[in-house]
Enzyme design. Structure first.
Site, mmCIF file in Angstrom:
data_model
loop_
_atom_site.group_PDB
_atom_site.id
_atom_site.type_symbol
_atom_site.label_atom_id
_atom_site.label_comp_id
_atom_site.label_asym_id
_atom_site.label_seq_id
_atom_site.Cartn_x
_atom_site.Cartn_y
_atom_site.Cartn_z
ATOM 1 N N ARG A 225 -17.397 5.171 -17.778
ATOM 2 C CA ARG A 225 -18.412 4.023 -17.743
ATOM 3 C C ARG A 225 -18.239 3.295 -16.350
ATOM 4 O O ARG A 225 -18.540 2.127 -16.181
ATOM 5 C CB ARG A 225 -18.717 3.316 -18.611
ATOM 6 C CG ARG A 225 -18.885 4.179 -19.903
ATOM 7 C CD ARG A 225 -20.115 4.775 -20.139
ATOM 8 N NE ARG A 225 -21.161 3.700 -20.157
ATOM 9 C CZ ARG A 225 -22.545 4.030 -20.194
ATOM 10 N NH1 ARG A 225 -23.000 5.563 -20.164
ATOM 11 N NH2 ARG A 225 -23.605 3.293 -20.466
ATOM 12 N N HIS B 15 -28.878 9.605 -17.088
ATOM 13 C CA HIS B 15 -28.508 10.237 -16.000
ATOM 14 C C HIS B 15 -29.899 11.115 -15.269
ATOM 15 O O HIS B 15 -29.945 10.921 -14.192
ATOM 16 C CB HIS B 15 -27.323 11.381 -16.366
ATOM 17 C CG HIS B 15 -26.029 10.764 -16.224
ATOM 18 N ND1 HIS B 15 -25.158 11.266 -15.120
ATOM 19 C CD2 HIS B 15 -25.635 9.893 -17.093
ATOM 20 C CE1 HIS B 15 -24.030 10.104 -15.431
ATOM 21 N NE2 HIS B 15 -24.210 9.810 -16.809
#
Length: 177
Positions: A10, A53
């Site tokens: 992350r 994504h």
């Protein structure tokens, strides 16, 4: 230019790589997004990550889900590509070869490194940096960390650029001009 993008979980490495490959390749140029991670079968949290994504990527990018990244790179060396991520590739490769029980992955790593070295179009490879990700204190966890460290080092050697992303901020580790 081949770029290895490293970072912790992350850290923003995927988003940074996506923005960079789009700029380098050209905003409207085709890009192949080589996804190495597992399908989100029944895992709602993973499905949300995969969807985030996908939503971030331009609609004209083509997604290829594959464990055989080397073959995908060799099949179309003239189209920009982004590989997300090498940790997922290594996990799938170790599963496929039985490396958790001691089988070697060196041949697969050699094949990947050769494909990356021969890739002619812009390329971004995203990988977790060892020590910046969770690694269980198990034999399998240590083996994964050792193998990932080796893969990252070998890929860094054939890439013109290596970037470490921390808190969304890129830090250049290597840049050949």
């Amino acid at each position: 230019m081949r770029t290895l993008v490293l970072g912790g979980i992350r850290s923003g490495k995927s988003q940074w790589a996506e923005t960079t490959i789009a700029r380098v390749a050209g905003a409207t140029a085709p890009v192949r997004y080589l996804a190495t991670g597992p399908a989100a079968d029944g895992d709602a949290a993973w499905a949300r990550r995969v969807d985030a994504h996908r939503t971030r990527r331009p609609a004209h990018w083509r997604t290829v889900e594959t464990r055989d990244v080397a073959a995908a790179l060799r099949d179309d060396p003239g189209t920009a590509a982004l590989v997300d991520d090498i940790g997922g590739w290594l996990t799938a490769t170790m599963d496929h070869l039985g490396a958790w029980a001691g089988a070697e992955v060196g041949g697969e790593v050699d094949t990947l490194v050769q494909a990356v070295a021969g890739f002619a179009a812009p390329l971004a490879l995203i990988s977790p940096e060892v020590g910046l990700t969770v690694v269980p204190a198990t034999e399998a966890g240590r083996r994964f960390a050792d193998e990932l460290g080796t893969v990252n080092q070998r890929l860094a050697a054939v890439c013109e650029r290596v970037v470490l992303v921390v808190a969304g901020q890129p830090v250049t580790v290597k840049e050949l001009t």
